[in-house]
Design an enzyme around this catalytic site. Structure first.
Site, PDB file in Angstrom:
ATOM      1  N   THR A  71     -13.558  -4.838 -10.015  1.00 38.95           N
ATOM      2  CA  THR A  71     -13.667  -3.738 -10.986  1.00 38.95           C
ATOM      3  C   THR A  71     -12.401  -2.893 -10.932  1.00 38.95           C
ATOM      4  O   THR A  71     -11.807  -2.573 -11.977  1.00 38.95           O
ATOM      5  CB  THR A  71     -14.906  -2.866 -10.654  1.00 38.95           C
ATOM      6  OG1 THR A  71     -16.076  -3.668 -10.822  1.00 38.95           O
ATOM      7  CG2 THR A  71     -14.988  -1.637 -11.538  1.00 38.95           C
ATOM      8  N   ASN A 150     -19.625 -14.547 -16.534  1.00 36.21           N
ATOM      9  CA  ASN A 150     -20.572 -14.290 -15.455  1.00 36.21           C
ATOM     10  C   ASN A 150     -22.031 -14.493 -15.842  1.00 36.21           C
ATOM     11  O   ASN A 150     -22.868 -14.737 -14.991  1.00 36.21           O
ATOM     12  CB  ASN A 150     -20.383 -12.872 -14.897  1.00 36.21           C
ATOM     13  CG  ASN A 150     -20.332 -11.828 -15.983  1.00 36.21           C
ATOM     14  OD1 ASN A 150     -19.538 -11.924 -16.912  1.00 36.21           O
ATOM     15  ND2 ASN A 150     -21.186 -10.833 -15.896  1.00 36.21           N
ATOM     16  N   GLN A 178     -15.439 -15.216 -11.433  1.00 38.15           N
ATOM     17  CA  GLN A 178     -16.483 -16.250 -11.361  1.00 38.15           C
ATOM     18  C   GLN A 178     -15.899 -17.661 -11.287  1.00 38.15           C
ATOM     19  O   GLN A 178     -16.637 -18.643 -11.388  1.00 38.15           O
ATOM     20  CB  GLN A 178     -17.407 -16.141 -12.593  1.00 38.15           C
ATOM     21  CG  GLN A 178     -18.177 -14.839 -12.687  1.00 38.15           C
ATOM     22  CD  GLN A 178     -19.345 -14.746 -11.695  1.00 38.15           C
ATOM     23  OE1 GLN A 178     -19.811 -15.758 -11.157  1.00 38.15           O
ATOM     24  NE2 GLN A 178     -19.823 -13.534 -11.443  1.00 38.15           N
ATOM     25  N   SER A 198     -12.618 -11.240  -6.568  1.00 41.70           N
ATOM     26  CA  SER A 198     -13.487 -10.420  -5.727  1.00 41.70           C
ATOM     27  C   SER A 198     -14.091 -11.292  -4.632  1.00 41.70           C
ATOM     28  O   SER A 198     -14.714 -12.316  -4.921  1.00 41.70           O
ATOM     29  CB  SER A 198     -14.599  -9.838  -6.603  1.00 41.70           C
ATOM     30  OG  SER A 198     -15.415  -8.998  -5.834  1.00 41.70           O
ATOM     31  N   HIS A 200     -16.605 -11.111  -2.565  1.00 41.04           N
ATOM     32  CA  HIS A 200     -18.031 -11.326  -2.334  1.00 41.04           C
ATOM     33  C   HIS A 200     -18.665 -12.360  -3.252  1.00 41.04           C
ATOM     34  O   HIS A 200     -19.840 -12.704  -3.108  1.00 41.04           O
ATOM     35  CB  HIS A 200     -18.802  -9.991  -2.391  1.00 41.04           C
ATOM     36  CG  HIS A 200     -18.949  -9.384  -3.743  1.00 41.04           C
ATOM     37  ND1 HIS A 200     -20.089  -9.533  -4.493  1.00 41.04           N
ATOM     38  CD2 HIS A 200     -18.117  -8.617  -4.497  1.00 41.04           C
ATOM     39  CE1 HIS A 200     -19.960  -8.862  -5.636  1.00 41.04           C
ATOM     40  NE2 HIS A 200     -18.770  -8.296  -5.660  1.00 41.04           N
ATOM     41  N   CYS A 324     -30.160  -3.122 -18.178  1.00 41.73           N
ATOM     42  CA  CYS A 324     -31.209  -2.290 -18.746  1.00 41.73           C
ATOM     43  C   CYS A 324     -31.854  -1.417 -17.686  1.00 41.73           C
ATOM     44  O   CYS A 324     -31.748  -1.656 -16.507  1.00 41.73           O
ATOM     45  CB  CYS A 324     -32.267  -3.138 -19.435  1.00 41.73           C
ATOM     46  SG  CYS A 324     -33.553  -3.697 -18.361  1.00 41.73           S
TER      47      CYS A 324
HETATM   48  N1  PLP Z   1     -15.816  -9.499 -13.350  1.00 40.22           N
HETATM   49  C1  PLP Z   1     -16.788 -10.433 -13.339  1.00 40.22           C
HETATM   50  C2  PLP Z   1     -16.700 -11.592 -14.255  1.00 40.22           C
HETATM   51  C3  PLP Z   1     -17.882 -10.288 -12.480  1.00 40.22           C
HETATM   52  O1  PLP Z   1     -18.839 -11.206 -12.482  1.00 40.22           O
HETATM   53  C4  PLP Z   1     -17.926  -9.158 -11.631  1.00 40.22           C
HETATM   54  C5  PLP Z   1     -19.084  -8.932 -10.746  1.00 40.22           C
HETATM   55  O2  PLP Z   1     -20.223  -9.043 -11.133  1.00 40.22           O
HETATM   56  C6  PLP Z   1     -16.872  -8.241 -11.674  1.00 40.22           C
HETATM   57  C7  PLP Z   1     -15.846  -8.453 -12.543  1.00 40.22           C
HETATM   58  C8  PLP Z   1     -16.855  -7.034 -10.794  1.00 40.22           C
HETATM   59  O3  PLP Z   1     -16.556  -7.414  -9.486  1.00 40.22           O
HETATM   60  P1  PLP Z   1     -16.731  -6.400  -8.278  1.00 40.22           P
HETATM   61  O4  PLP Z   1     -18.129  -6.523  -7.818  1.00 40.22           O
HETATM   62  O5  PLP Z   1     -15.766  -6.861  -7.232  1.00 40.22           O
HETATM   63  O6  PLP Z   1     -16.406  -5.073  -8.779  1.00 40.22           O
END
Ligand code: PLP
Length: 383
Positions: A71, A150, A178, A198, A200, A324
């Site tokens: 993010t 995602n 992803q 990311s 995690h 939601c």
């Molecule tokens: N972009 C995508 C495509 C994601 O799936 C996610 C997480 O769900 C993010 C960005 C955000 O990642 P982070 O959890 O490291 O902020």
């Protein structure tokens, strides 16, 4: 019993990754920005991590900036590139199926006089290249298209987008969160200037990510302070996180083929069984052009949230695509962009498999899901 089928949301950390991280919580706690030996030892480690990551991504080590999350990386890239290059233009493009952190970054820029357009997608959630070409304007600075969606797992044509961007002199960013290890990320081949990851999402720790930033392009930081990362991202380095992310990325690609085979077998078996046992469902997106651990299914006549909650009570953890809350039921912007029939709109559930799932779990989930759907459909006012 707990069955975790939400690996696209986050993954359980790999024990081998955790082991590599532990010394950085304990004995190796030096601040990597300190001049003394303990600090410098960690600074050297950070640079080694960048080299290891760059090798896997086919990029340059000195283009890597460690962040707290993807993010943050996406915020930095979208806002930082547009703000720093406003002399070049004030327009940019994002795909219609981006993650909320890209959407929100784009919308924030509207207040500063920037403009953006959405690149539409087809019914399978893949960007339309001809539309992309048409939407590029003389003052377009940046194109941002995620590598893998995602919600529906659709794979985007990275190389083709890269070629279009190059030919028009526009910078190219991809949110590749992803994509690990499903795609062989290749920064050079894809022609990307910016990329976000990311940890995690690939069995690394939560709270660490990276922004790959072509250092020949101007970018303005969003977090300022102590001057780390050449002034582009201030703040003390998350040593354990960085070491964990590097190890997780190495393992993800070293074990890629057996992992892909495993999740695909589970996913395909699940889909076969679900399609056999539950009527009036449909798959969102194409089964082939998607990552092999993802299924996004619509269950006619029922809210996806209701299915999610019912499964959760039984210890089965999945996601819906839509954001939601009790007060605010919103249709997923991804599903909307794909032009899905209204009668299916809110009924989607995402199942995402991972390293620790097995076939016995699939059988259990299919049986529970069939019962859940049958029960909820009895109460459904929309059937
Ligand atoms: N972009 C995508 C495509 C994601 O799936 C996610 C997480 O769900 C993010 C960005 C955000 O990642 P982070 O959890 O490291 O902020």
């Amino acid at each position: 019993m707990q069955i975790y089928l939400d690996n696209a949301a986050t993954t359980k950390i790999d024990k081998r990754v955790l082991k590599k991280m532990m010394p950085y919580f304990d004995t190796k706690y030096g601040n990597a920005s300190s001049i003394h030996f303990m600090g410098q030892e960690n600074d050297i480690k950070i640079n080694q991590c960048k080299k290891d990551i760059a090798k896997i991504l086919h990029g340059q080590a000195d283009n890597i900036i460690f962040t707290s999350t993807a993010t943050e990386a996406n915020n930095l890239i979208i806002k930082g590139v547009m703000r720093a290059n406003s002399d070049k233009g004030k327009h940019f493009l994002i795909s219609a199926i981006e993650h909320p952190c890209v959407l929100a970054s784009a919308r924030e820029l509207l207040d500063e006089g920037f403009r953006f357009d959405y690149i539409p997608v087809d019914k399978n959630g893949v960007v339309l290249l001809e539309e992309l070409k048409k939407k590029i304007k003389p003052d377009t600075v940046l194109i941002s298209v995620m590598a893998v969606n995602n919600e529906v797992g659709s794979i985007q044509p990275m190389e083709e987008i890269g070629k279009i961007a190059r030919s028009k002199g526009v910078y190219f960013h991809t949110d590749a969160v992803q994509a690990v290890p499903y795609l062989k990320i290749n920064i050079k081949k894809w022609g990307v200037d910016f990329l976000s990851l990311s940890a995690h999402k690939f069995y690394g720790p939560q709270g660490v990510g990276l922004a790959y930033v072509n250092k020949d392009v101007k970018i303005r930081p969003i977090i300022v302070g102590g001057g780390q990362e050449n002034g582009l991202r201030a703040g003390t380095y998350n040593m354990a996180g960085i070491v964990g992310m590097t190890e997780a990325l190495k393992l993800a690609y070293a074990e890629r083929s057996e992992y892909l085979k495993k999740v695909k077998e589970l996913r395909d078996y699940f889909w076969k069984e679900v399609a056999k046992k539950i009527k009036n469902i449909r798959l969102n997106g194409d089964l082939k052009n998607r990552v092999p651990n993802n299924l996004n299914i619509m269950f006619e006549g029922i809210e996806g949230e209701a299915i999610l909650i019912d499964l959760s009570v039984s210890g089965i953890y999945v996601s819906t695509g839509s954001a939601c809350s009790a007060q605010n039921l919103k249709v997923s912007s991804v599903i909307t962009a794909m032009g899905i029939d209204k009668k299916y709109m809110n009924s989607n559930v995402r199942f995402s498999w991972g390293r620790y799932n097995n076939k016995k779990e699939v059988d259990y989930v299919v049986a529970k899901l069939a019962k859940t759907v049958e029960r909820l459909r009895k109460f459904s006012p929309i059937r």
